[in-house]
Scaffold this active site. Structure first.
Site, short mmCIF file in Angstrom:
data_model
loop_
_atom_site.label_atom_id
_atom_site.label_comp_id
_atom_site.label_asym_id
_atom_site.label_seq_id
_atom_site.Cartn_x
_atom_site.Cartn_y
_atom_site.Cartn_z
N GLU A 71 0.54 -1.71 0.11
CA GLU A 71 -0.06 -0.29 0.19
C GLU A 71 0.81 1.32 -0.05
O GLU A 71 1.91 1.61 0.58
CB GLU A 71 -1.25 0.15 1.20
CG GLU A 71 -2.07 1.34 0.89
CD GLU A 71 -2.91 0.67 2.12
OE1 GLU A 71 -3.92 1.93 2.90
OE2 GLU A 71 -2.46 0.23 3.53
N ASP B 132 8.67 6.50 -7.97
CA ASP B 132 7.22 7.13 -7.19
C ASP B 132 7.07 8.28 -8.13
O ASP B 132 7.44 9.11 -8.42
CB ASP B 132 7.40 7.10 -5.99
CG ASP B 132 5.19 6.88 -5.86
OD1 ASP B 132 4.69 6.27 -5.80
OD2 ASP B 132 5.11 8.49 -5.58
N ARG C 177 11.12 9.67 -15.59
CA ARG C 177 12.20 8.82 -14.87
C ARG C 177 13.38 9.18 -15.65
O ARG C 177 14.67 8.12 -14.89
CB ARG C 177 10.89 7.74 -15.28
CG ARG C 177 11.40 6.12 -14.90
CD ARG C 177 10.93 5.01 -15.37
NE ARG C 177 8.71 5.35 -14.51
CZ ARG C 177 8.18 5.89 -14.92
NH1 ARG C 177 7.80 5.96 -16.34
NH2 ARG C 177 6.95 6.70 -13.74
P1 IMP Z 1 3.31 4.78 -9.68
O1 IMP Z 1 4.31 5.78 -9.88
O2 IMP Z 1 3.59 3.52 -10.45
O3 IMP Z 1 3.03 4.99 -8.45
O4 IMP Z 1 2.17 5.54 -10.75
C1 IMP Z 1 1.16 7.20 -9.66
C2 IMP Z 1 -0.04 6.81 -11.63
O5 IMP Z 1 0.88 7.76 -12.35
C3 IMP Z 1 -0.41 6.21 -12.58
O6 IMP Z 1 -2.02 6.01 -12.51
C4 IMP Z 1 0.70 5.11 -13.03
O7 IMP Z 1 0.33 5.27 -14.28
C5 IMP Z 1 0.87 6.76 -13.78
N1 IMP Z 1 1.91 6.69 -14.09
C6 IMP Z 1 3.29 6.52 -13.27
N2 IMP Z 1 4.22 6.78 -14.59
C7 IMP Z 1 3.97 7.08 -15.65
C8 IMP Z 1 4.88 7.74 -16.40
O8 IMP Z 1 5.62 7.41 -17.06
N3 IMP Z 1 3.79 8.57 -17.88
C9 IMP Z 1 1.81 8.59 -17.26
N4 IMP Z 1 1.72 8.58 -16.44
C10 IMP Z 1 2.11 7.63 -15.30
#
Ligand code: IMP
Length: 188
Positions: free
Chosen positions: A39, A68, A177
């Site tokens: 989580e 993240d 990223r």
């Molecule tokens: P997490 O880092 O995996 O928690 O992603 C958080 C949110 O941002 C999720 O809805 C992902 O789909 C979105 N997300 C993460 N990285 C990217 C990216 O490089 N492009 C677009 N959306 C992203």
């Protein structure tokens, strides 16, 4: 050095592998037969990336890399931010994009940025982190079929197109990223 990516997102794993190839031997949770989806209840990107890295580290003796990411929209006071994954529900990208468009109906200031924090956790528990950011605007409708998450709504100023219209190489060259990973490499 073998590096385990603390993500179940195939797009993210591919982007990270592309940037780190030749520098690390990157492996995924699937390849190591690890099931882990902690989580993410931190209040910052760094807290959430650290939660992911530490949770995965309990299942492996390898070094772990977690990221993240959040989309921060100026007119929404930085939302969805750390709530990006569960903005409209549970990890439903299409619903998240729909909610974002609805909340921005009639909004003229469309400025936004992605922020990404990466945490590298060594087997001895030491961590090192880095951050990356990319600026752009939220379109009024989706464009492009590549990428994932909010990519089709995010017009990247530097590329002059959405991340979903860009190749993975183009995205990695300027993305939150890609930049976070390059900043991490510089620190190492
Ligand atoms: P997490 O880092 O995996 O928690 O992603 C958080 C949110 O941002 C999720 O809805 C992902 O789909 C979105 N997300 C993460 N990285 C990217 C990216 O490089 N492009 C677009 N959306 C992203």
């Amino acid at each position: 050095m073998k590096l385990l990516i603390a993500s179940n997102n195939k797009h993210k794993i591919r982007e990270i592998s592309d940037v780190l190839k030749g520098k690390f031997d990157v492996v995924s949770l699937d390849e190591e037969n690890i099931v882990c989806d902690p989580e993410e209840n931190g209040e910052t990107f760094l807290q959430n990336a650290t939660i992911k890295a530490n949770a995965v580290a309990k299942h492996t003796a390898l070094a772990v890399l977690a990221d993240d990411t959040g989309l921060c929209v100026d007119a929404l006071g930085g939302l969805p931010g750390v709530h990006s994954a569960r903005f409209a529900g549970d990890h439903d990208n299409a619903q998240n994009r729909k909610k974002l468009l609805q909340m921005m109906t009639g909004t003229t200031n469309r400025k936004a940025h992605f922020t990404c924090v990466v945490v590298l956790r060594y087997p001895d528990g030491k961590t090192i982190h880095a951050e990356g950011r990319v600026d752009g605007e939220i379109l009024t409708e989706e464009r492009g079929n590549n990428g994932f998450g909010y990519d089709s709504l995010f017009f990247c100023t530097e590329l002059g197109k959405t991340f979903a219209e860009a190749t993975e190489e183009e995205k990695n060259a300027v993305s939150h990223r890609g930049r976070a990973l390059h900043n991490l490499l510089e620190k190492l």
